[in-house]
Design a protein around this motif. Structure first.
Motif, short mmCIF file in Angstrom:
data_model
loop_
_atom_site.label_atom_id
_atom_site.label_comp_id
_atom_site.label_asym_id
_atom_site.label_seq_id
_atom_site.Cartn_x
_atom_site.Cartn_y
_atom_site.Cartn_z
N CYS A 18 0.83 -1.21 0.00
CA CYS A 18 0.00 0.00 0.00
C CYS A 18 0.87 1.26 0.00
O CYS A 18 1.76 1.41 0.84
CB CYS A 18 -0.89 -0.01 1.24
SG CYS A 18 -1.86 1.48 1.37
N PRO A 19 0.62 2.20 -0.94
CA PRO A 19 1.45 3.41 -0.99
C PRO A 19 1.23 4.34 0.21
O PRO A 19 1.95 5.32 0.36
CB PRO A 19 1.00 4.09 -2.29
CG PRO A 19 -0.34 3.53 -2.60
CD PRO A 19 -0.40 2.16 -1.99
N MET A 20 0.25 4.02 1.06
CA MET A 20 0.02 4.84 2.25
C MET A 20 0.78 4.30 3.47
O MET A 20 0.69 4.86 4.55
CB MET A 20 -1.49 4.87 2.60
CG MET A 20 -2.40 5.29 1.48
SD MET A 20 -2.12 7.00 1.00
CE MET A 20 -2.80 7.87 2.39
N LEU A 255 -6.13 12.26 1.86
CA LEU A 255 -6.28 10.93 1.26
C LEU A 255 -6.48 9.86 2.34
O LEU A 255 -7.36 9.00 2.23
CB LEU A 255 -5.04 10.62 0.41
CG LEU A 255 -4.99 9.25 -0.27
CD1 LEU A 255 -6.21 9.03 -1.16
CD2 LEU A 255 -3.70 9.11 -1.09
N ALA A 256 -5.69 9.94 3.41
CA ALA A 256 -5.80 8.94 4.48
C ALA A 256 -7.19 9.00 5.12
O ALA A 256 -7.79 7.96 5.42
CB ALA A 256 -4.73 9.17 5.54
N LEU A 257 -7.69 10.20 5.29
CA LEU A 257 -9.03 10.32 5.90
C LEU A 257 -10.11 9.78 4.97
O LEU A 257 -11.07 9.16 5.41
CB LEU A 257 -9.33 11.78 6.25
CG LEU A 257 -8.59 12.32 7.48
CD1 LEU A 257 -8.81 13.82 7.62
CD2 LEU A 257 -9.08 11.60 8.75
N ARG A 258 -9.95 10.04 3.67
CA ARG A 258 -10.97 9.52 2.74
C ARG A 258 -10.86 8.00 2.59
O ARG A 258 -11.83 7.33 2.25
CB ARG A 258 -10.89 10.22 1.37
CG ARG A 258 -11.31 11.66 1.35
CD ARG A 258 -12.54 11.97 2.17
NE ARG A 258 -13.80 11.50 1.60
CZ ARG A 258 -14.84 11.02 2.29
NH1 ARG A 258 -14.77 10.92 3.61
NH2 ARG A 258 -15.93 10.63 1.69
N GLN A 285 1.11 9.19 8.48
CA GLN A 285 1.53 9.47 7.11
C GLN A 285 2.83 10.25 7.08
O GLN A 285 2.82 11.46 7.28
CB GLN A 285 0.44 10.27 6.39
CG GLN A 285 -0.81 9.47 6.12
CD GLN A 285 -0.50 8.22 5.29
OE1 GLN A 285 0.18 8.31 4.27
NE2 GLN A 285 -0.98 7.08 5.73
N SER A 286 3.93 9.59 6.84
CA SER A 286 5.21 10.31 6.88
C SER A 286 5.56 10.87 5.50
O SER A 286 5.51 10.17 4.50
CB SER A 286 6.32 9.38 7.33
OG SER A 286 7.53 10.10 7.33
N ILE A 287 5.94 12.14 5.48
CA ILE A 287 6.41 12.73 4.22
C ILE A 287 7.93 12.65 4.12
O ILE A 287 8.52 13.20 3.21
CB ILE A 287 5.97 14.20 4.10
CG1 ILE A 287 6.46 15.01 5.31
CG2 ILE A 287 4.47 14.33 3.92
CD1 ILE A 287 6.63 16.46 5.02
N LYS A 380 -9.95 9.03 -7.97
CA LYS A 380 -9.11 7.94 -8.50
C LYS A 380 -8.87 6.94 -7.38
O LYS A 380 -8.91 7.29 -6.20
CB LYS A 380 -7.77 8.48 -8.98
CG LYS A 380 -7.84 9.16 -10.33
CD LYS A 380 -6.44 9.45 -10.84
CE LYS A 380 -6.49 10.05 -12.24
NZ LYS A 380 -5.15 10.39 -12.72
N THR A 381 -8.58 5.72 -7.79
CA THR A 381 -8.24 4.70 -6.78
C THR A 381 -6.78 4.90 -6.36
O THR A 381 -6.01 5.59 -7.05
CB THR A 381 -8.38 3.29 -7.37
OG1 THR A 381 -7.44 3.18 -8.44
CG2 THR A 381 -9.78 3.02 -7.89
N LEU A 382 -6.40 4.26 -5.27
CA LEU A 382 -5.01 4.36 -4.81
C LEU A 382 -4.03 3.97 -5.91
O LEU A 382 -2.98 4.60 -6.08
CB LEU A 382 -4.78 3.42 -3.62
CG LEU A 382 -5.05 3.92 -2.21
CD1 LEU A 382 -4.51 2.92 -1.20
CD2 LEU A 382 -4.46 5.29 -1.97
#
Ligand code: HEM
Length: 403
Positions: A18-20, A255-258, A285-287, A380-382
């Protein structure tokens, strides 16, 4: 390598799954091998540190240096290593006492009290960006229309940099962050940014305004505490740190919340939860996908392993923030948890100077979106989204939305 020696993985790790979430390998190492060697682009083998307690202790330890001029500093790409010689080394890449001296010149600019006085102005900027988005109508790109301009407008105002030039410096600062870019490209981008800011500091010297660059020129350069070049270096650091970071944190947070609609709904129903949600989103969510870079000044121990003088150390704050020893059920996003021990802003003497500003921006951005666009959805999807892989700052190139 003999058959019994464990394989030394190449770093940075590719995003898998998962990219998250941080790469799965980070989590495996945190459990089985919390201090492990990795191989960088140049064949060097710094240590990778993955546990919360080890990272926290390391960031407090003066034997670990941020000085990029020391041999063994773990650069993550040829571009980073070569750019350093030419670039403007600022206090983020220095140790005390020079680090302390330079950081003190800016602490008043970012104190919580001062940031709170800017809250109303930041809220107004949020509203005007959302007005523009609404007027244009759906669909919109939340990154381009909201997440990037918000912190960019704010830091430009604070520094006294004309926002109309944002395309110029945004493009170049993205190049500076790109670990896959060629060294010549990074050097050219840095040189152009430096020249731009040296010129601007010259204009401020002739006609000072009520802004940070003017104050650096009149209060630090004029009495001889900083050179013009150093003023430009500090401004460059803040300009880059000031918008890329918060912008991507806004994008990933939304994005994480959605992705967790029950958390979004909870926030819509109770906006008082926004400050706690911001902390949890910073944890989750680390940047900063590649972590924090240090080099050992002397032999020392981290988590029971000896690190020798001159060896590089990569402190993985994304992994610390998902360490089950520090947070219950760490992969679960829970806006009601107390996430204040997260390390999104680092720790110790280099802990993020801009964090009071980032917090106010993130809180205002989220509160504004929840209030004005409670039905916001990502179109869009992940798998279809365009994530920023391969840079020093993780996030999204674009985030298409409807509301
Ligand atoms: C979500 C937003 C942000 C995140 C996650 C973040 C993260 C970080 C981290 C992890 C560090 C520590 C680096 C190290 O120890 O090597 C740092 C340092 C720093 N940040 Fe931020 N940052 C953010 C926003 C900002 C903003 C808005 C500004 C200023 C406008 C800023 C300015 C700085 C500066 C100047 C340092 C260097 C501090 C020092 O070396 O003493 N950051 N940041």
């Amino acid at each position: 390598m003999t058959a019994t020696e464990p394989a030394i993985p190449a770093f940075p790790f590719a995003t898998t799954g998962c990219p998250m979430d941080p790469p799965a390998l980070l989590g495996e190492l945190r459990e089985d091998s919390p201090l492990t060697r990795v191989t960088l682009w140049d064949g060097s083998r710094p240590w990778l540190v993955t546990r919360h307690a080890d990272i926290r202790a390391s960031l407090r330890d003066p034997r670990l240096s941020s000085d990029v001029r020391l041999p063994g500093f773990p650069f993550l790409s040829a571009a980073q290593a070569e750019a350093i010689g030419e670039s403007l080394i600022t206090f983020i890449r220095m140790d005390p006492p020079e680090h302390t001296r330079q950081r003190r010149m800016l602490t008043q600019e970012f104190v919580v009290k001062r940031m709170e006085t800017m809250r109303a102005e930041i809220e107004a900027t949020v509203d005007s960006l959302l007005d523009e988005m609404t007027a244009k109508g759906a669909p919109a790109d939340l990154m381009e229309d909201f997440a990037l301009p918000l912190p960019s407008i704010v830091i430009c105002r604070m520094l006294g940099v004309p926002y109309r030039d944002h395309a110029y410096f945004q493009q170049r600062s993205q190049m500076v962050q790109d670990t896959t870019a060629a060294p010549e490209e990074v050097n050219a981008a840095l040189a152009e940014l430096a020249a731009y800011l040296v010129r601007l500091a010259g204009e401020k010297a002739a006609e000072p305004g009520d802004d940070m660059i003017s104050r650096l020129v009149t209060e630090q350069e004029t009495p001889g505490h900083l050179s013009r070049h150093e003023v430009a270096g500090m401004a460059l650091n803040l300009l880059i740190a000031g918008h890329e970071t918060t912008a991507n944190q806004i994008g990933l947070s939304v994005l994480a919340l959605r992705q967790n609609p029950e958390q979004w709904d909870k926030l819509c129903a109770n906006p008082d939860l926004v400050p706690a949600a911001v902390e949890e989103l910073l944890r989750h969510q680390s940047i900063v996908p590649t972590g924090l870079q240090r080099v050992a000044r002397e032999d020392m121990e981290i988590g029971g392993t000896t690190v020798k003088a001159g060896e590089g150390v990569l402190l993985q704050i994304a992994s610390a923030n998902r360490d089950p020893r520090a947070f219950d059920d760490p992969d679960h996003l829970d806006i009601e948890r107390t996430a204040h021990r997260h390390m999104a802003f680092g720790f110790g003497v280099h802990q993020c100077l801009g964090q009071p500003l980032a917090r106010v921006e993130l809180q205002c951005a989220l509160a504004g979106l929840l209030r004005r666009m409670p039905g916001l959805r990502i179109t869009k999807t992940l798998e279809e989204l365009d994530f920023r892989h391969g840079g020093n700052i993780y996030g999204l190139f674009s985030l298409p939305v409807r509301w």
